[in-house]
Design a protein around this motif. Structure first.
Motif, short mmCIF file in Angstrom:
data_model
loop_
_atom_site.label_atom_id
_atom_site.label_comp_id
_atom_site.label_asym_id
_atom_site.label_seq_id
_atom_site.Cartn_x
_atom_site.Cartn_y
_atom_site.Cartn_z
N THR A 48 19.78 27.42 42.64
CA THR A 48 20.49 27.60 43.91
C THR A 48 19.70 27.10 45.19
N GLY A 59 27.32 27.55 49.88
CA GLY A 59 28.17 28.87 50.34
C GLY A 59 29.73 28.19 50.00
N GLY A 81 25.98 31.64 36.01
CA GLY A 81 26.64 32.28 36.85
C GLY A 81 27.70 31.97 37.56
N ASP A 84 31.79 33.96 38.47
CA ASP A 84 32.31 34.77 39.65
C ASP A 84 32.67 33.72 40.87
N SER A 86 30.93 31.70 42.40
CA SER A 86 30.11 32.00 43.63
C SER A 86 28.49 31.55 43.32
N ASP A 88 24.85 31.91 43.71
CA ASP A 88 24.32 33.20 44.11
C ASP A 88 22.82 32.81 43.72
N ALA A 89 21.75 33.61 44.43
CA ALA A 89 20.46 33.50 44.06
C ALA A 89 20.42 34.20 42.69
N ASP A 91 21.19 31.74 40.22
CA ASP A 91 22.02 30.95 39.61
C ASP A 91 21.52 29.65 39.41
#
Length: 363
Positions: A48, A59, A81, A84, A86, A88-89, A91
């Motif tokens: 990410t 985002g 990841g 979800d 999204s 994220d950190a 991923d």
């Protein structure tokens, strides 16, 4: 099946954001495409943080819609990841990629069979992969998972075929000439990147290494090389092989003419390979009554049976022979606990192979 065996993945940067210039079906209006330069075969990981540093708006992206394309075809990828929706950190996404080769250059030759080989591209060794994400609620192509217990007792593979390849690119041969002067605008016989041209009385040595963990009862090492004529005259090539420059034997004397590309194949002796895993080949152009160029060497390849000892392996390709069951059972000795196995026989549709580990043996 061919197994792509990867432990460490390499990070790659995005040098610029680019939009395609051609009306290809894979290009969608309104989508951004980030170019990923790839020069070496392997599994690549993009975190990410990598994406964010390249300017990707993480985002506002649903990771399930992320896609990667190469030569107009969508590649299968793994996205950690994504469930979800999204980024994220922690991923990341992973994909298998290869550098550029000469497979698309063949259309420049007339006829296309005049192309000497496809190991090296005429213009660049770097391939372009493109990352994008769909604006519609459509999921991108993902790596499939395969796992199966060997309940049918498929025999364990004893060896795989490993390769050592050396490709020469230090000289460019213009190839065939008409009346020794004129060249066609299309690419012709003998044209392309190759090695140093030899004149009569000259020789050149090449050494290949890492011919190790051999399984000698499973077959002899095989040598393949490509010689290219460098002038419109008769050529003679003397081929010597051995464990080092001081223990060479004459393998063959090969004659050909003109700008022809000659692919030669030989069975070697195991005594031609040194205990240090090194192999030397000497190409000699015998003394001639002219100082015109004779030939050059475009590539040298050795194939040999190798064990599945994975000690110290961080990444490696394993080439397995086909079998009647269309499946292979492999045990990797001395494997790291976190070693993973991908089947990359079909590079568009990589498959993650489920494994179990016990006492440093990966099954």
């Amino acid at each position: 099946m061919r197994f792509g065996f990867r432990l460490l993945c390499f990070l790659v940067g995005f040098p610029f954001l680019g939009y395609a210039q051609y009306s290809n079906d894979w290009i969608r209006t309104g989508q951004a495409y980030y170019r990923i330069p790839i020069a070496k075969k392997g599994v690549y990981r993009l975190t990410t943080s990598d994406l964010q540093s390249a300017g990707v708006p993480i985002g506002s992206i649903d990771p399930r819609r992320i896609q990667i394309f190469h030569r107009g075809q969508e590649q299968s990828i793994f996205v950690q990841g994504q469930a979800d929706a999204s980024l994220d950190a922690g991923d990341y996404l992973e994909f298998y990629a290869v550098g550029n080769d000469g497979s698309l250059d063949k259309d420049l030759y007339k006829p296309s069979t005049s192309q000497p080989h496809t190991y090296y591209n005429l213009y660049s060794d770097t391939a372009a992969y493109f990352l994008t994400w769909q604006l519609s609620a459509t999921q991108g192509k993902r790596i499939a998972n395969f796992s199966e217990v060997n309940v049918t007792n498929i025999p364990k593979e004893i060896f795989h075929t490993d390769e050592r390849l050396f490709v020469n690119n230090n000289q460019y041969s213009g190839g065939n000439k008409v009346d020794d002067v004129v060249q066609y605008t299309h690419f012709d016989v003998g044209e392309g990147w190759t090695g140093t041209a030899l004149q009569g009385g000259q020789s050149v040595d090449y050494t290949l290494d890492l011919i190790t963990q051999t399984v000698q009862p499973s077959g002899d090492p095989q040598l393949e090389l490509l010689l290219v004529g460098r002038d419109q005259i008769a050529h003679t090539a003397e081929i010597y092989v051995g464990a080092n420059a001081g223990s060479l034997r004459l393998l063959d004397t090969h004659s050909f003419s003109g700008f022809t590309a000659e692919k030669l194949s030989y069975s070697l002796l195991w005594s031609d390979i040194g205990a240090d895993g090194r192999f030397t080949i000497r190409l000699t152009a015998p003394a001639a009554g002219t100082n015109r160029f004779q030939f050059s060497t475009s590539y040298i390849k050795i194939s040999f049976p190798q064990s599945f000892n994975a000690s110290g392996v961080t990444e490696k390709n394993y080439f397995l022979s086909s079998n009647p069951a269309n499946k292979s059972y492999v045990e990797f000795d001395n494997a790291a606990a976190n070693l993973r196995v991908w089947d990359v026989t079909d590079q568009l549709n990589s498959v993650s192979i489920g494994t179990t580990s016990a006492a440093s043996i990966l099954k």
